[in-house]
Design an enzyme around this catalytic site. Structure first.
Site, mmCIF file in Angstrom:
data_model
loop_
_atom_site.group_PDB
_atom_site.id
_atom_site.type_symbol
_atom_site.label_atom_id
_atom_site.label_comp_id
_atom_site.label_asym_id
_atom_site.label_seq_id
_atom_site.Cartn_x
_atom_site.Cartn_y
_atom_site.Cartn_z
ATOM 1 N N ASP A 20 0.827 -1.202 0.000
ATOM 2 C CA ASP A 20 0.000 0.000 0.000
ATOM 3 C C ASP A 20 0.867 1.260 0.000
ATOM 4 O O ASP A 20 1.920 1.306 0.638
ATOM 5 C CB ASP A 20 -0.894 -0.007 1.238
ATOM 6 N N ASN A 68 -10.201 -3.035 -7.101
ATOM 7 C CA ASN A 68 -9.411 -2.056 -7.855
ATOM 8 C C ASN A 68 -9.963 -1.766 -9.246
ATOM 9 O O ASN A 68 -9.579 -0.758 -9.871
ATOM 10 C CB ASN A 68 -7.958 -2.512 -7.970
#
Length: 244
Positions: A20, A68
């Site tokens: 991340d 995503n």
């Protein structure tokens, strides 16, 4: 060789990483998010080499989640192009270092060219045994459990499976049990990643954004793992006579 701070036998067999912070890294520098993803690929190379050198048997990386797909189209397209490029560029070194490449996730959602390259890379590294590098693309933990349940329902005619039997239907079948789950970027959640597999994993949250993550941060995660006492629901006291 692992540093002295990690005790012999305390290297996790299977490490997973939620990588991340690519977008935030780029935005802090006034760059497009795609630049952050390219910088993140360099961090991925460092991580693969680091864990392979430490004797980790399996490394699972969360590269693209099922959620995503909801990102802006330009960012998704840039990521898909980066995946193709990464496979082409990294495959020779993975073969040289004896690292097996494996993809998990709903790959039918990806373009035909990328699916083809994924299959070719898996075939070309299938005999490698130094470490298995698992790349999660289009992956979600709930999806994984649901797909496993559907496969079990179609293929099994016996009694309901116990947990060990059920794991054979998950996308991670055949891998060592997940020992350590790392997330970079300062957030403290697992974001629908390896929900079943992380049931008894040690969790380690690092503040460094993924492009900034290097050996020092990864070693910190291994040292944290080595210091923890893993009981799996038991205590450190001997079992009572009634349960012996």
């Amino acid at each position: 060789m692992a540093p002295d701070s990690v005790e012999t036998g305390r290297i996790p067999a299977h490490v997973a990483v939620i990588m991340d912070g690519n977008g935030r890294w780029a935005e802090a520098r006034g760059l497009p998010r795609s630049a952050g993803h390219r910088a993140g690929l360099k961090a991925t190379r460092r991580a693969v080499e680091f864990f392979a050198n430490r004797g980790v048997r399996a490394l699972t990386l969360f590269a693209f989640s099922s959620e995503n797909w909801q990102r802006p189209q330009a960012e998704v397209e840039a990521l898909l192009e980066l995946f193709v490029t990464a496979i082409e560029e990294e495959l020779p070194e993975l073969r040289e270092k004896g690292i097996r490449l494996r993809f998990i996730g709903a790959r039918e959602q990806f373009p035909r060219d990328l699916r083809s390259r994924m299959g070719e890379a898996e075939a070309q590294t299938a005999a490698n045994d130094t470490m298995t590098l698992v790349v999660a693309l289009g992956y979600g933990g709930r999806w994984d459990i649901l797909q496993a349940a559907l496969r079990w329902a179609r293929q099994s005619s016996g009694p309901d499976p116990d947990p060990e039997a059920f794991e054979a239907f998950l996308s991670t079948a055949g891998l060592p049990e997940l020992d350590l789950l790392i997330r970079t970027g300062g957030e403290q959640r697992i974001s629908n990643f390896l929900l079943w597999q992380a049931a008894y994993a040690e969790l380690c949250f690092l503040d460094a954004l993924w492009p900034e993550t290097g050996e020092a941060e990864l070693q910190e995660a291994l040292d944290t793992y080595a210091r923890r006492q893993r009981r799996f629901g038991r205590t450190s006291e001997p079992r009572s006579a009634a349960h012996a």
